[in-house]
Design an enzyme around this catalytic site. Structure first.
Site, PDB file in Angstrom:
ATOM      1  CG  HIS A 537      -2.062  -0.842   1.228  1.00 62.10           C
ATOM      2  ND1 HIS A 537      -1.990  -2.185   1.553  1.00 62.10           N
ATOM      3  CD2 HIS A 537      -3.362  -0.600   0.931  1.00 62.10           C
ATOM      4  CE1 HIS A 537      -3.197  -2.714   1.460  1.00 62.10           C
ATOM      5  NE2 HIS A 537      -4.053  -1.781   1.080  1.00 62.10           N
ATOM      6  CG  ASN A 573       5.385  -2.337   4.396  1.00 63.11           C
ATOM      7  OD1 ASN A 573       5.697  -1.170   4.215  1.00 63.11           O
ATOM      8  ND2 ASN A 573       4.515  -2.977   3.644  1.00 63.11           N
TER       9      ASN A 573
END
Length: 714
Positions: A537, A573
């Site tokens: 994302h 991430n």
């Protein structure tokens, strides 16, 4: 296949030929329009800077007016944008007159200007300061390396009998702290070494090199950008130049000059203008006069013309011949920064007396970020202590122990990495289903923060038909995306977050955006189970999920469009990267808990294809909010590099981008993100607490964020 069949299949029809010609003309027209818009921005910037210089230095005003009038009567060539180009050319002449860049030859300033329209006033000022300047010129050298990735890294100058001063970010390219002392770094072929060449002049093949014997001190952040080295006093029969004395009186003045080594800077978005100002001559000793425009607590602002490579330059007062500053950063044709000479002198005095212990090395530390009353502070925190939590970035998924974000009032949680599975989230939507999506709101924070502008690659912005109008912004619930046509990924994703109204929603599958062609998006190809990539994302899944239940659910589901995803390795991430938005909310104004976040990949020529997709090696993020303590707009920038997590069988070279530790997040100046990304973030760079940080040839190592408390918000 016969010749006639080949002709029928491959030769374009008259209709196709006409379509191709029309498309070529449209593309040419689009590129021409982009060039005109870019020239207009350059012209506006030049005029603004020239007018500001005139206001600060009335004696230059009369000289500049003659060149300004030339642009209004200049002959145009009749080409599209010809008037704008003519005005840029004329305004460039004005700029070279107001802020010339002069050659240094034979150890003295060559008073020969690049244009026939010379500045008599600068001739007068520089001729009157000749004795001062000649003495300073001899003491300024180019810092050169052996065993490193760069041949040279910046400028340094003799500040005491056997001491050379330069910037911390220059020194960190080849030296580092070791225990309570400092040492040279290890290079590819052993221990690195450095020297300063005090000739390196235009058309001068000679060299005058003095060895840097050892690093004496490298000031730690957030202290001033200063480093000292012991330098050898003799080189053959030559003796080191006399030191440049430091001024104890720092004042605004229209008559100063930088002496240093400007290098061609590929990060500058106006390379043609840079070439005009520097005459396409770089890497040699140059003198650039200007003014000290503002005095701050530990630094000053000046407007001498500088580039990367000028890091470490001396700023000399033309009236006294004393050094008033150590140049350390600048934004091309905007504002430059120098460490005040009295700050340098105080630090040098403490280094020589042995009083620069590590824990007290910063003479004027910036205020610590405030601890909100409604947010739980780390245990044991106080107004003067900081908490550093060790963090290993290359942990497996779920291994996020060791970092617990501060307590928060909103219900969001760090985004879980995508598992790469699932092509669609149910029934495909229709373009008309998005009519009510307003997207990112520029006035969300109470101050206007517009969407970024794609400048360097404006012709690559993907457009689509939005109810009869061409549009480049894909609007979703509480966030917007602008896509790259060639990369099929977003240039950026921008979102508004209201922490007070956040709601959790169930995760749905990834989906296409029906407003653009599927061929302009990436659903599978590089995505899937390891070793393929996850869909990372850009706007986090929970960020737009706020408001009433229906709106929050729609925001959460809208985040699952593949236009909001880029290829990322799952280990990329890291907890800090995921927690940046949460932490910023803790410093947003108490009664609002609102922030705006911009995120995107760096597109580089060095990005290599894997599974048919060119994979970005690094990403940036900018967070804007109204600060709880100051009540003013604040913005901070961050970078993160995933190169170390990419498949080892692929060869990746990232080029100019280097991160302190691959895979760690680092706080960086927003103007650096602008230069690397080719985006314009409007007012945000001017409200960044790191404004003015780091200008150099190579990017020196930047400390990674090991704890959220290291972030500077003020």
């Amino acid at each position: 296949m016969g010749a006639s069949t080949w002709s029928a299949c491959c030769a374009p029809s008259r209709r196709n030929r006409a379509a191709n010609v029309w498309n070529d003309r449209r593309q040419s027209s689009s590129e021409s329009g982009d060039a005109i818009m870019k020239s207009e921005r350059i012209l506006e910037r030049l005029r603004g800077l020239n007018d500001e210089i005139r206001r600060q230095d009335p004696r230059l005003h009369e000289e500049g007016m003659a060149a300004r009038s030339g642009q209004e009567t200049g002959t145009l060539e009749g080409l599209p944008g010809g008037a704008v180009e003519s005005a840029v050319h004329s305004e460039s002449i004005v700029m070279r007159r107001l802020r010339p860049v002069l050659a240094v030859k034979g150890g003295t300033t060559e008073l020969a200007f690049a244009d026939p329209a010379e500045s008599e006033l600068w001739k007068e000022r520089l001729a009157g300061a000749k004795e001062h300047l000649d003495r300073a010129i001899r003491a300024v050298g180019r810092v050169e390396l052996q065993g490193g990735r760069l041949d040279w890294v910046g400028t340094g100058w003799v500040v005491a009998e056997n001491v050379l001063v330069t910037n911390r970010h220059v020194a960190q390219e080849f030296a580092q702290r070791r225990g309570e002392g400092f040492a040279f770094r290890m290079g590819s072929q052993g221990l690195m070494s450095a020297r300063a060449d005090f000739l390196q002049e235009i058309d001068n093949p000679a060299a005058l090199e003095f060895e840097l014997l050892r690093p004496l001190h490298i000031e730690e952040e957030p202290g001033p950008d200063v480093a000292f080295f012991e330098i050898k006093l003799t080189s053959g029969d030559a003796r080191l130049a006399e030191p440049i004395k430091l001024s104890a009186t720092i004042r605004e003045t229209p008559a100063v000059a930088t002496i240093g080594y400007p290098a061609y800077d590929s990060r500058i978005p106006e390379p043609d203008l840079m070439l005009r100002l520097y005459g396409n001559v770089f890497d040699s000793k140059r003198l650039a006069p200007g003014a000290v425009t503002k005095i701050e607590q530990t630094r000053l602002q000046h407007n001498c013309t500088t580039l990367g490579g000028n890091s470490g330059s001396v700023l000399v007062d033309l009236d006294s011949g004393l050094a008033v500053g150590l140049h350390f950063s600048g934004s091309f044709l905007a504002t430059n920064y120098a460490v005040r000479a009295d700050v340098v002198e105080d630090l040098l005095r403490r280094v020589r007396s042995g009083r620069t212990r590590r824990e007290t090395a910063n003479p004027v530390p910036p205020p610590a970020p405030p601890v909100r009353s409604k947010a739980a502070a780390p245990q044991g925190a106080s107004g003067s202590a900081s908490l550093t939590i060790p963090l290993t970035i290359t942990v497996s998924l779920g291994g996020q122990a060791g970092l617990e974000p501060p307590a928060r009032r909103w219900s969001g949680a760090p985004t879980e990495p995508d598992d790469g599975g699932g092509e669609s989230g149910g029934e495909e939507a229709r373009p008309e289903d998005y009519r009510d999506r307003e997207g990112y709101a520029a006035d969300f924070l109470g101050e206007t923060v517009p969407l970024p502008k794609v400048e360097r690659a404006a012709s690559d912005v993907l457009t689509y038909d939005n109810e009869g109008q061409q549009d480049s912004v894909l609007r979703y619930e509480h966030y917007s995306v602008v896509m790259s046509r060639s990369r099929r990924l977003c240039f950026f994703s921008a979102t508004n977050i209201d922490g007070n109204l956040s709601r959790k929603s169930a995760r749905v599958g990834w989906k296409w955006d029906p407003r653009i062609l599927k061929s302009q998006q990436i659903m599978n190809e590089c995505y899937g189970n390891p070793p393929r990539f996850s869909r990372g994302h850009m706007t986090r899944r929970e960020d737009p999920g706020w408001g009433d239940p229906v709106t929050a659910k729609r925001g959460n589901e809208d985040s699952m469009h593949v236009t909001n995803a880029t290829p990322q390795m799952q280990a990329f991430n890291a907890p800090i990267w995921l927690a940046l938005e949460d932490y910023a909310l803790q410093h947003a104004r108490e009664d609002d808990m609102k922030i705006s976040v911009f995120t995107g990949p760096y597109f580089s020529d060095h990005d290599r294809p894997i599974y048919g997709v060119r994979i970005p090696l690094a990403f940036w993020k900018i967070i804007a909010f109204i600060h709880d303590e100051t009540g003013r707009l604040c913005a901070t920038g961050y970078e993160m590099n995933q190169e170390q997590n990419l498949p080892s069988e692929e060869e990746f070279v990232f080029g100019a981008f280097t991160s302190p530790q691959l895979g760690t997040a680092a706080q960086v100046p927003i103007h650096t993100i602008e230069m690397r990304s080719g985006l314009n973030f409007g007012p945000l760079a001017s409200v960044d607490p790191l404004t003015g940080q780091m200008e150099g040839i190579g990017e020196a190592e930047r400390p990674g964020l090991l704890a959220l408390e290291q972030i500077r918000f003020i």
